[in-house]
Design a protein around this motif. Structure first.
Motif, short mmCIF file in Angstrom:
data_model
loop_
_atom_site.label_atom_id
_atom_site.label_comp_id
_atom_site.label_asym_id
_atom_site.label_seq_id
_atom_site.Cartn_x
_atom_site.Cartn_y
_atom_site.Cartn_z
N GLU A 36 -7.07 4.27 9.56
CA GLU A 36 -5.83 3.75 8.46
C GLU A 36 -5.62 3.90 8.01
O GLU A 36 -4.26 4.07 7.47
N ALA A 59 -4.35 -3.43 13.97
CA ALA A 59 -4.66 -1.89 13.37
C ALA A 59 -2.82 -1.54 12.22
O ALA A 59 -3.12 -1.14 11.43
N ARG A 74 -1.41 -3.88 9.78
CA ARG A 74 -2.43 -3.12 8.47
C ARG A 74 -1.24 -2.15 7.71
O ARG A 74 -1.89 -2.26 6.70
N VAL A 75 -1.12 -0.88 8.58
CA VAL A 75 -1.24 0.19 8.10
C VAL A 75 0.39 -0.51 7.52
O VAL A 75 0.32 0.70 6.47
N LEU A 85 -4.02 1.94 17.78
CA LEU A 85 -4.69 2.50 16.81
C LEU A 85 -5.86 1.60 17.27
O LEU A 85 -6.35 0.59 16.88
N HIS A 98 -1.84 5.36 6.98
CA HIS A 98 -1.02 4.93 6.07
C HIS A 98 -0.93 6.47 5.24
O HIS A 98 0.64 6.90 4.57
#
Length: 446
Positions: A201, A225, A228-229, A186, A205
């Motif tokens: 993102e 990234a 974080r998702v 990503l 999600h």
């Protein structure tokens, strides 16, 4: 049911058309440019095509209009559909509501490698007796078509994060509800749609949060990234690849944690393609495919059109076509070819900054570095481009050559080439048929 598709000649919408026809629907469609190879595929499938978007097409009286995401407000046929309150939907929504609910959907998402990884996954399933249906944003050489519907319960889909349609600005993949999903990588892209990476993102999600508890998410473990998702909420099984916590490579040997499953022998060059293969294998094991069988299946994978596709050889010069258009993809593609050719082989990179993100200049500061491993760079700078290509490529010094016509670009590439060289053409469009122009010049035919 009679379905009329607006924007039918794009790879995705053309695939939707073929799937709808295979499902027994009457399908017609229109586009601004009805041209091969998609027009040939559609006509072979018994689909009637109309050039243009004349409002008179409502006289066909279809049961449903399916609108491609290239169609914008102001399109005369779309405006007529809206004025007359005729039934319409988007391609992803039609697919998600009509075709996919009866399937175990295996979706491949990510900024890079979606088409190749989807093709690898479909081929693994085919070789292991699953006979999958698929919709892929390219043409896998082993199949010869971008879409197929079968009686199998398994369906492989390239899950694009681009927006759905003029009335639905969510990512296409939101509609697919996969049971198995690959999150390959990503990065920021599609600057015409997303303001920043965080916005993309959020779409990823949304994809993850619609997946079932007994679904599997196959995630690149080296992508911040994506981490974080996942940290925003993960409700399904998570399996990593490119990570010692799960599937990983030592050279080209594939391991799950400490257990080896064999050496991946892939015709496609580059470490990134080995990663694509390992992601596909990790996804395939979710439906019970043995990983060793999957590794063996990939020995016969024939590649994908427009992914390091050899277009011809003339005077000992190999002309290669590739879809790379993002700096990361350009870097990986050149690096893969460099590894294949060795340090002594010369690479002439021919580039068209054509994607919407490139046209906006969002990636211009990364462009020179992405081309560094090429021996020469020949770039076509469309006169309508809103930024200075010469300035962007100035760090490459005398290696860079910039032209404002495709003919001059082709001529320079042919002029620079010597026996044993590779000319690597990179664009996400047809590039004005430059591959054929270069080959003709090399043969002395032009």
């Amino acid at each position: 049911m009679h379905i009329h598709i607006l924007g039918i000649c794009g790879t995705f919408m053309g695939g939707i058309a073929q799937l709808a026809r295979a499902a027994g629907h009457k399908v017609t469609g229109c586009d601004a440019n009805v041209y091969p190879p998609m027009s040939d595929q559609l006509r072979e499938a018994g689909i009637d095509l109309i050039e243009g978007f004349d409002p008179s097409q409502v006289s066909l009286r279809p049961d449903l209009y399916v609108i491609g995401n290239a169609i914008s407000r102001g399109n005369p046929l779309l405006e007529k559909i809206l004025d007359d309150q005729l039934p319409y939907t988007s391609g992803p929504q039609w697919l998600g509501e009509t075709l996919l609910p009866s399937h175990h959907v295996l979706a491949v998402a990510g900024t890079h490698g979606k088409t190749t990884t989807s093709s690898l996954l479909a081929w693994i399933l085919e070789c292991c007796g699953k006979e999958p249906g698929f919709l892929i944003g390219g043409v896998p050489a082993n199949f010869g078509h971008s879409a197929r519907l079968t009686s199998s319960r398994y369906f492989v889909i390239e899950a694009d994060e681009y927006d759905t349609c003029f009335f639905d600005k969510r990512s296409k993949f939101i509609h697919y509800r996969p049971k198995t999903a690959i999150l390959n990588n990503l990065e920021f892209d599609h600057a015409d749609i997303f303001p920043d990476l965080a916005a993309i993102e959020t779409q990823f999600h949304h994809l993850v949060r619609t997946m079932a508890h007994n679904a599997r998410v196959v995630v690149n473990g080296q992508c911040d990234a994506l981490e974080r998702v996942l940290n925003r909420g993960l409700y399904s099984e998570c399996v990593y690849f490119n990570d010692p916590r799960g599937w990983h490579l030592e050279g080209s040997e594939l391991f799950y944690k400490e257990t080896s499953y064999g050496v991946i022998k892939l015709a496609l060059p580059g470490h990134h393609n080995l990663l694509n293969a390992s992601a596909a294998i990790a996804a395939a094991t979710h439906i019970g495919i043995d990983a060793k069988e999957a590794v063996l299946a990939l020995e016969d994978f024939a590649g994908v059109k427009r992914r390091m596709e050899v277009k011809g050889v003339a005077r000992g010069v190999t002309v290669i076509d590739d879809f790379a258009h993002h700096p990361t993809a350009i870097t990986e593609t050149i690096s893969a070819l460099r590894a294949k050719m060795g340090d002594t082989g010369r690479i002439i990179a021919v580039l068209e900054p054509r994607s919407n993100t490139m046209k906006m200049g969002t990636m211009k500061d990364r462009l020179a570095a992405s081309l560094q491993k090429a021996n020469s760079v020949v770039c076509y700078a469309d006169p309508k481009l809103g930024w200075d290509v010469k300035a962007a490529l100035a760090p490459l010094s005398e290696k860079a050559h910039v032209f404002q016509s495709i003919e001059e670009t082709a001529a320079q590439a042919a002029h620079l080439a010597q026996c044993g060289d590779a000319i690597l053409v990179m664009s996400n469009g047809g590039f004005g048929g430059i591959h054929g122009k270069i080959l003709s010049l090399l043969r002395g035919e032009a």
